[in-house]
Design an enzyme around this catalytic site. Structure first.
Site, PDB file in Angstrom:
ATOM      1  N   ASP A   1       0.862  -1.190   0.000  1.00  0.00           N
ATOM      2  CA  ASP A   1       0.000   0.000   0.000  1.00  0.00           C
ATOM      3  C   ASP A   1       0.893   1.232   0.000  1.00  0.00           C
ATOM      4  O   ASP A   1       2.077   1.158   0.360  1.00  0.00           O
ATOM      5  CB  ASP A   1      -0.914   0.020   1.236  1.00  0.00           C
ATOM      6  N   SER A   2       0.314   2.357  -0.388  1.00  0.00           N
ATOM      7  CA  SER A   2       1.069   3.604  -0.349  1.00  0.00           C
ATOM      8  C   SER A   2       1.478   3.948   1.090  1.00  0.00           C
ATOM      9  O   SER A   2       2.439   4.673   1.290  1.00  0.00           O
ATOM     10  CB  SER A   2       0.225   4.735  -0.930  1.00  0.00           C
TER      11      SER A   2
ATOM     12  N   CYS B   1     -11.321   2.809  -0.836  1.00  0.00           N
ATOM     13  CA  CYS B   1     -10.003   3.240  -0.380  1.00  0.00           C
ATOM     14  C   CYS B   1      -9.730   2.489   0.914  1.00  0.00           C
ATOM     15  O   CYS B   1     -10.604   2.433   1.794  1.00  0.00           O
ATOM     16  CB  CYS B   1      -9.978   4.747  -0.137  1.00  0.00           C
TER      17      CYS B   1
ATOM     18  N   CYS C   1      -4.214  -1.337  -2.292  1.00  0.00           N
ATOM     19  CA  CYS C   1      -4.380   0.110  -2.435  1.00  0.00           C
ATOM     20  C   CYS C   1      -5.211   0.333  -3.697  1.00  0.00           C
ATOM     21  O   CYS C   1      -4.830  -0.134  -4.781  1.00  0.00           O
ATOM     22  CB  CYS C   1      -3.006   0.761  -2.584  1.00  0.00           C
ATOM     23  N   ASN C   2      -6.324   1.017  -3.544  1.00  0.00           N
ATOM     24  CA  ASN C   2      -7.204   1.247  -4.703  1.00  0.00           C
ATOM     25  C   ASN C   2      -6.541   2.144  -5.731  1.00  0.00           C
ATOM     26  O   ASN C   2      -6.684   1.942  -6.930  1.00  0.00           O
ATOM     27  CB  ASN C   2      -8.509   1.889  -4.242  1.00  0.00           C
ATOM     28  N   THR C   3      -5.815   3.156  -5.251  1.00  0.00           N
ATOM     29  CA  THR C   3      -5.193   4.103  -6.170  1.00  0.00           C
ATOM     30  C   THR C   3      -4.162   3.382  -7.045  1.00  0.00           C
ATOM     31  O   THR C   3      -4.138   3.558  -8.264  1.00  0.00           O
ATOM     32  CB  THR C   3      -4.533   5.255  -5.378  1.00  0.00           C
TER      33      THR C   3
ATOM     34  N   GLY D   1      -2.966   9.391  -3.675  1.00  0.00           N
ATOM     35  CA  GLY D   1      -4.320   9.701  -4.181  1.00  0.00           C
ATOM     36  C   GLY D   1      -4.431  10.783  -5.228  1.00  0.00           C
ATOM     37  O   GLY D   1      -5.266  10.706  -6.122  1.00  0.00           O
TER      38      GLY D   1
ATOM     39  N   GLU E   1      -4.606   9.752   8.096  1.00  0.00           N
ATOM     40  CA  GLU E   1      -3.147   9.729   8.297  1.00  0.00           C
ATOM     41  C   GLU E   1      -2.733  10.626   9.465  1.00  0.00           C
ATOM     42  O   GLU E   1      -1.744  10.372  10.135  1.00  0.00           O
ATOM     43  CB  GLU E   1      -2.417  10.183   7.021  1.00  0.00           C
TER      44      GLU E   1
ATOM     45  N   HIS F   1      -8.097   3.166   3.408  1.00  0.00           N
ATOM     46  CA  HIS F   1      -8.085   3.967   4.636  1.00  0.00           C
ATOM     47  C   HIS F   1      -9.493   4.147   5.239  1.00  0.00           C
ATOM     48  O   HIS F   1      -9.628   4.410   6.424  1.00  0.00           O
ATOM     49  CB  HIS F   1      -7.557   5.380   4.350  1.00  0.00           C
TER      50      HIS F   1
HETATM   51  N1  DGL Z   1      -4.815   3.457   0.508  1.00  0.00           N
HETATM   52  C1  DGL Z   1      -5.002   4.158  -0.741  1.00  0.00           C
HETATM   53  C2  DGL Z   1      -6.220   3.617  -1.486  1.00  0.00           C
HETATM   54  O1  DGL Z   1      -6.759   2.560  -1.154  1.00  0.00           O
HETATM   55  C3  DGL Z   1      -5.125   5.632  -0.600  1.00  0.00           C
HETATM   56  C4  DGL Z   1      -4.027   6.320   0.092  1.00  0.00           C
HETATM   57  C5  DGL Z   1      -3.261   7.302  -0.755  1.00  0.00           C
HETATM   58  O2  DGL Z   1      -3.853   8.265  -1.280  1.00  0.00           O
HETATM   59  O3  DGL Z   1      -2.080   7.079  -0.873  1.00  0.00           O
HETATM   60  O4  DGL Z   1      -6.622   4.236  -2.439  1.00  0.00           O
END
Ligand code: DGL
Length: 274
Positions: free
Chosen positions: A11-12, A193, A74-76, A44, A159, A195
């Site tokens: 993940d990011s 996302c 991570c979706n992004t 993001g 965050e 998060h």
């Molecule tokens: N965890 C990331 C997601 O699922 C988003 C966090 C980011 O913007 O880096 O999209």
């Protein structure tokens, strides 16, 4: 003794820990290696090129650490980098390895849960502008109506541990009312996302109880279980020693302070220089 081949989870930053937690719950026997690119998070609002470059670099790192299978939790990264990694990088450089994302397994189940056939997606600006969710949902359920809402403030809120703050309440209320104003028939909302599960209490507060909220952890874990059943050769490559190692590209001390909020228990990480 055979060499450890952990399943890589990327993940990011911290968000993927909400997915790892559920994966470990459902598939406790495997070895895992988590990598959070905290030094360069959030992803993001970054461009396609940048998200691809960063994600590929982290995937290569996980491959170098003996992962045969990597989950982009991570979706992004799934929205902006997965397709190129699967279609360009793997066939040329790492033909035996595999990288999976979180969007596909989520879209596979959404049609079974919505009664009205009207679905809402919440995500980062990158995920929403990529249109990955509407495109993937249309492949499985062409009749489902999809509406999206970018929530650029939600990741920074999480965050910075402002989850219970008035600001969080304000932004969440605003984004949810924007989404619902697009279509009063929405009965299922995807938290697109990793998060966002941390914000679930405030999200629930601002949504009618008739709306189903889909978090991805369990869905992605079930998807992985299914994938490993369908790909026995890969399943046999993944070692089963029940170890979980955590790596961050930023300060390990800072990672450990915040990670338990996402993972549900204390985490001891190592710094990794890319
Ligand atoms: N965890 C990331 C997601 O699922 C988003 C966090 C980011 O913007 O880096 O999209």
């Amino acid at each position: 003794m055979s060499k450890k081949k952990p399943i890589g989870v990327f993940d990011s930053g911290f968000g993927g820990l909400t997915v790892l937690k559920e994966i470990v719950k459902q598939l406790p026997d495997y070895d895992y290696l988590y990598l959070g690119d905290n030094a360069r998070a959030p992803y993001g609002s970054r461009s396609f090129e940048t998200v691809y470059e960063y994600t590929l670099e982290c995937v290569k790192q996980l491959f170098a650490m003996d992962c045969e299978l990597v989950i982009l939790a991570c979706n992004t990264a799934s929205a902006k980098a997965l397709r190129n990694i699967q279609q360009k990088y793997l066939p040329e450089i790492a033909t035996e390895k595999r990288v999976l994302g979180v969007i596909r397994p989520t879209t596979e189940v959404v049609g079974k849960l919505s009664r009205t056939g009207h679905v809402g997606i919440l995500g980062t600006t990158g995920t929403i502008t990529s249109n990955s969710y509407p495109i993937e949902i249309a492949k499985f359920y062409p009749n489902i109506v999809v509406h999206q809402e970018a929530c650029p403030m939600w990741v920074p809120i999480v965050e910075n541990n402002e989850i219970e703050s008035d600001a969080a309440d304000l932004f969440i209320q605003k984004n949810l009312s924007n989404l619902l104003s697009k279509d009063k028939n929405i009965d299922t909302i995807i938290l697109g996302c990793t998060h966002y599960p941390l914000l679930i209490n405030t999200i629930k507060k601002h949504l009618p109880s008739t709306i189903t909220i889909l978090s991805q952890g369990e869905i992605v874990a079930e998807g992985l279980l299914d994938y490993l059943k369908r790909h026995p050769a890969m399943e046999q490559k993944c070692s089963k020693g029940k170890s979980i190692e955590f790596f961050t590209t930023d300060s390990a001390e800072n990672f450990d302070k915040a990670a338990s909020l996402f993972y549900g228990k204390p985490v001891k990480s190592n710094h990794l220089e890319l």
